[in-house]
Design a protein around this motif. Structure first.
Motif, PDB file in Angstrom:
ATOM      1  N   ASN A 193       0.834  -1.209   0.000  1.00 53.33           N
ATOM      2  CA  ASN A 193       0.000   0.000   0.000  1.00 53.33           C
ATOM      3  C   ASN A 193       0.867   1.257   0.000  1.00 53.33           C
ATOM      4  O   ASN A 193       0.602   2.213  -0.727  1.00 53.33           O
ATOM      5  CB  ASN A 193      -0.922   0.021   1.222  1.00 53.33           C
ATOM      6  N   ILE A 194       1.899   1.232   0.843  1.00 48.97           N
ATOM      7  CA  ILE A 194       2.810   2.379   0.901  1.00 48.97           C
ATOM      8  C   ILE A 194       3.496   2.559  -0.454  1.00 48.97           C
ATOM      9  O   ILE A 194       3.619   3.664  -0.967  1.00 48.97           O
ATOM     10  CB  ILE A 194       3.847   2.171   2.031  1.00 48.97           C
TER      11      ILE A 194
ATOM     12  N   SER B 294      10.077   1.148  -3.041  1.00 49.39           N
ATOM     13  CA  SER B 294      10.546  -0.197  -3.396  1.00 49.39           C
ATOM     14  C   SER B 294       9.682  -1.297  -2.811  1.00 49.39           C
ATOM     15  O   SER B 294       9.759  -2.439  -3.251  1.00 49.39           O
ATOM     16  CB  SER B 294      11.977  -0.382  -2.888  1.00 49.39           C
ATOM     17  N   GLY B 295       8.875  -0.963  -1.812  1.00 48.60           N
ATOM     18  CA  GLY B 295       8.103  -2.023  -1.141  1.00 48.60           C
ATOM     19  C   GLY B 295       8.962  -2.928  -0.273  1.00 48.60           C
ATOM     20  O   GLY B 295       8.501  -3.963   0.182  1.00 48.60           O
TER      21      GLY B 295
ATOM     22  N   VAL C 270       6.046   8.988   5.415  1.00 47.90           N
ATOM     23  CA  VAL C 270       6.150   7.607   4.914  1.00 47.90           C
ATOM     24  C   VAL C 270       6.985   6.760   5.868  1.00 47.90           C
ATOM     25  O   VAL C 270       6.628   5.621   6.188  1.00 47.90           O
ATOM     26  CB  VAL C 270       6.764   7.589   3.503  1.00 47.90           C
ATOM     27  N   TYR C 271       8.081   7.329   6.346  1.00 46.60           N
ATOM     28  CA  TYR C 271       8.944   6.548   7.232  1.00 46.60           C
ATOM     29  C   TYR C 271       8.264   6.222   8.555  1.00 46.60           C
ATOM     30  O   TYR C 271       8.575   5.212   9.171  1.00 46.60           O
ATOM     31  CB  TYR C 271      10.280   7.257   7.454  1.00 46.60           C
ATOM     32  N   GLN C 272       7.341   7.081   8.985  1.00 48.39           N
ATOM     33  CA  GLN C 272       6.589   6.734  10.193  1.00 48.39           C
ATOM     34  C   GLN C 272       5.789   5.458   9.979  1.00 48.39           C
ATOM     35  O   GLN C 272       5.710   4.593  10.849  1.00 48.39           O
ATOM     36  CB  GLN C 272       5.635   7.863  10.575  1.00 48.39           C
ATOM     37  N   GLN C 273       5.196   5.357   8.801  1.00 45.03           N
ATOM     38  CA  GLN C 273       4.435   4.141   8.491  1.00 45.03           C
ATOM     39  C   GLN C 273       5.368   2.936   8.393  1.00 45.03           C
ATOM     40  O   GLN C 273       5.074   1.858   8.892  1.00 45.03           O
ATOM     41  CB  GLN C 273       3.690   4.298   7.164  1.00 45.03           C
ATOM     42  N   LEU C 274       6.503   3.132   7.722  1.00 41.68           N
ATOM     43  CA  LEU C 274       7.446   2.020   7.572  1.00 41.68           C
ATOM     44  C   LEU C 274       8.016   1.611   8.931  1.00 41.68           C
ATOM     45  O   LEU C 274       8.230   0.426   9.192  1.00 41.68           O
ATOM     46  CB  LEU C 274       8.581   2.405   6.618  1.00 41.68           C
TER      47      LEU C 274
END
Lengths: 571, 571
Positions: A565-566, B387-388, B532-536
């Motif tokens: 999703n990301i 990149s997933g 985004v990095y918070q989600q990752l």
């Protein structure tokens, strides 16, 4: 001596094989590469989902390949004459539907549509209908979940109705001009036997059952009402789809005089109903109850047959064994591989493709050091478990048993000393564990696997992989004798429709007994390796369930999905 | 103008730096490469765990490097004279214990032992005492768990008593000949100040607290009874270890006339107590309460200081803030970095080493395509999350916060299209998430991180990594101004022991204010990347806990361990 012809239509070419029906000896073989497009495929640089073929190539292929194979057979065997050929069998890719007019003529053969890709054959790997596939899945989940239960729970963009609905939506002129749509596997035998007009066209069980939600339990193809909800025009098309389909022991008809003359073959010899390449490949590899046939290439197709009653004939009180729906098995179709048996189809979304990825995309150490040959050589020297690595074989999702394309790869156990050949071996082992997971799933649901026969390029050429598969599954790995299992399976179908009276066989079992075999070299499990792999498989299964099963207590099933999703959002 | 000298003893060489104490200007610097062994290390081809050094190299290094640095300073600054030097500070590697006789002379300097590696300095990375380390851990867990509580729960083979006990067990002649053992960081300042005899030798807080289980809470070094259980002779050695240790604001003594003459320096100038390189590196980078200093190289050392009361002075009723044991923080030692503060040390077992592994061992695409430069260039073009991929930075275990060397790497999210630069970036991101995990752990236990200052080669040379660290942690990344933070820290210590009256400083805070700085270029978080990095990171943390924490509900903590067990058995 009696002979049969097998025509094997692949993605880029058609192969003709001539076989002695008494012993399976292969007398002659010839390949015709399709002429249209790139390597036989019409592509669209602006839409990577599009992949079409020219049905005219299919016809020219019959002529060229059959004649060349006959010439080769005459050179090879003294006294061989083409009038000794008693039957023809045919396999094709699929689902590869073709829009045809009232005469059964593909629309691209009409002047009006000759340059229109939508009027051509929609090759199996065409994914233009992905939105329509999702639409069909949603509607079926809501209104007819049973339609999806036999094909893994998701209707694919590669399949019959997704493609037709996409044509209807995007090129109504072609859709309206088509009287109906025929699978390549239906159309080709029909042409050779002069039965291609829609009123006479016989449709094969294999394509209908695996790709078009056909099942006798609900009266054949999906009901008109259901299709009409997708689009009223699609509902109307339902009338052109017959309520009966045919297994490969039935004839499409007899070879017409015109084709017999063209091919220098006896006229009126029987032509078997078509089937998909993997299914006749399983036949050619000797499939029978208890025998799992694995076709190992870029991905795998794993097939079994089961002799039981169709669900509609079973009542709760019956004491006969019957076939449950097996969760995650992507196709369960009565008669799709062998008549009178359920054909069960499973598969791994990527096997050779994972090794190709590592070699072509990662290319450890450069082109030479990172070749398949170099890595295999070094990987063969490692002992099971020695690297401390473990991988999941999900780089292209997981077809069986998780049926989830949104799963991704995993590699675990790297240190600062991990070497490329260790990763390469871990990737092979991961596919072996994936293979074992499929076997276990079949057996958990009562479908015994007592023998494994492999075919396909990787099975023939990679002893390391075969030994790892034997060690990891704890089962002997056998290899189909013929390198052309699909074409041989077509020859077998040709021999059965010819029948014993004509010098052929009266049953697939008889034909297979005479014509199939396995190679002398087989791979037996090495006990000490198998013991280590049992331990590794327990860990693989733990990862498999934790990352793959939504309601597993491990609660990691969200990780790969959220990453995707990301990724999607970042695009 | 007043100047100080900093001597920075690294693994292969010693550096001398001369600094202006009023502004931190670096006037002269010189490096002396140790002569003995390979790149200054005595190795044993038959035992890769062995790594020793010749203390004579340490002494020669003072002479050569100090003289050369003075010459350079004279060339650089008009009017500079060596008599303007007011103090000396020293840092070394550690734990690097040296067996010494009653005169404080290293045993290898005696004829009898000159060729015996065991009579030399046991370099920090010597792992010959791994069995003894395990033995010490087991006994401490049983009898004195508090000994391990401040050093992460496991006594390391790199540390003081493991090495001494190993010598006792394997070379009793050397052990018996040693009156005591001195850390390199204790011995060198003692030699320069003529205090190297065991009765006068001052031991530094930093080495004793972080590597030898010294703590005022239990009266200094481990009690004799405990050491005697390991071996009665080790118990006897306890008497030669003083009950007091000293922080870097204390002098080891004054430079002797002999050394002053040899080095052309004023005699009787103060020499500060020694400390480990990372700790004085933190000082040189401007460490203070709230400032995290990260030394980023093949691994990282993450340091903070905390002004609180020692545990023994705290009662439950006190309302003052006090320092809890912070689970997973590998060293909490009163005065080890700055006097009057607790020094807190954490670290990542591999950072640069992980990128080096990918480039040197996997070498994707070959030496050119797979270089750090080429991969960094391509990786810099990727967006976070694109990149997933997601990785765990555990290729060399996890020092903080899991304190577990038997953890291994993980890469997740690969498809058939994953490219090397995507993996390279995922590895950088994994180390950034590891860094964030350490920051979060400190803050969860009340140690606020209000500023991050980085130093070390990678921090200076890799803007992509620094930007990713800023984005992943949501914090500005600053870089220490000096490329020689450790030597600068030693100069600062020299200026503090000299004191304001001599032209130096009366406190570390004053000295740092005058002498430290950060580079103009800093890296601020980019909001959309940080999001985004918070989600990752949430996903990273999920994997971290599932694979790293034994009693986590995910129950995957066994996977890496069992793989290593299988690997060990297969060896």
């Amino acid at each position: 001596m009696p002979y049969t012809i097998g025509l094997d239509y692949g993605t880029n070419s058609v192969r003709c094989l001539i076989v002695d029906v008494t012993n399976g000896d292969e007398l002659g073989t010839a390949v015709y590469e399709y002429e249209t497009g790139e390597a036989g495929i019409i592509l669209d640089p602006a839409d990577h989902n599009l992949a079409r073929q020219n049905p005219a190539d299919y016809l020219k292929g019959v002529e060229v390949a059959v004649k060349a194979a006959i010439t080769e057979a005459k050179d090879a065997v003294k006294g061989f004459e083409s009038n000794q050929i008693i039957g023809i069998g045919i396999d094709t890719t699929g689902s590869t539907p073709i829009p045809v007019d009232k005469n059964g003529t593909p629309l691209n053969m009409l002047d009006e549509f000759k340059d229109n890709p939508n009027a051509h054959a929609w090759l199996w790997k065409d994914h233009t209908g992905h939105a329509e596939a999702a639409e069909i899945t949603v509607l079926a989940e809501k209104e007819h979940p049973e339609y999806l239960a036999k094909c893994g729970g998701t209707y694919s963009s590669e399949w019959f109705f997704s493609k037709i609905l996409h044509c209807l939506r995007t090129d109504p002129k072609v859709f309206d001009a088509a009287y109906t749509w025929a699978e390549h596997a239906d159309w080709l035998p029909a042409v050779l036997t002069g039965t291609q007009t829609p009123d006479r066209l016989k449709r094969c069980r294999c394509a209908a059952g695996h790709k078009a939600m056909f099942n006798d339990d609900w009266g054949g193809y999906p009901e008109e009402k259901f299709l009409s909800k997708l689009d009223p025009k699609l509902g109307k098309l339902r009338k052109t789809l017959s309520d009966r389909t045919y297994a490969v022991d039935q004839t499409a008809g007899q070879l017409t005089d015109k084709w017999a003359a063209k091919l220098d073959l006896p006229s009126s010899i029987p032509v078997a109903m078509g089937a998909f390449d993997a299914h006749l490949g399983a036949v050619g590899s000797g499939i029978a109850p208890g025998t799992l046939v694995k076709i190992i290439g870029t991905s795998t197709c794993d097939m079994l047959v089961w002799h039981g009653l169709p669900a509609r004939e079973i009542t709760a009180k019956m004491a006969v064994p019957h076939l449950a729906d097996i969760p995650g098995i992507c196709g369960i179709v009565d008669g799709s591989i062998l008549p009178d048996y359920f054909g069960l189809e499973a598969g791994q979304s990527a096997v050779g493709d994972i090794f190709n990825w590592f070699v072509n995309y990662i290319q450890p150490g450069g082109p030479e050091a990172g070749s398949h040959e170099a890595l295999t050589k070094k990987a063969a020297k490692l002992r099971p478990g020695q690297s401390g690595l473990l991988a999941l074989d999900w780089n292209n999702g997981n077809r069986t048993v998780l049926v989830d394309q949104r799963l991704t790869g995993l590699l675990l156990g790297q240190t600062l000393h991990t070497r490329p050949e260790e990763i390469y071996r871990a990737l092979i082992e991961a596919t072996a564990f994936g293979a074992l997971t499929i076997i276990n799933r079949f057996e958990e649901y009562g479908v015994k696997v007592s023998q494994v026969i492999n075919c396909g390029g990787i099975a023939e050429k990679n002893p390391l992989l075969m030994q790892i598969y034997a060690d990891a599954t704890g089962r002997e790995m056998k290899i189909s004798r013929s390198a052309q299992s699909c074409a041989l399976g077509a020859c077998i179908a040709g021999s059965v429709v010819a029948g014993k009276a004509s010098g052929g066989h009266d049953s697939f079992a008889d034909a297979q007994a005479a014509m199939c075999g396995i190679k002398d070299v087989t791979y037996k499990p090495i006990a000490e390796n198998a013991e280590v792999y049992q331990q590794l498989y327990a860990l693989y299964k733990q990862l498999h369930d934790a990352f793959g099963i939504q309601d597993f207590s491990g609660k990691l099933a969200n990780v790969m999905k959220e990453l995707l999703n990301i990724k999607d959002k970042s695009a």
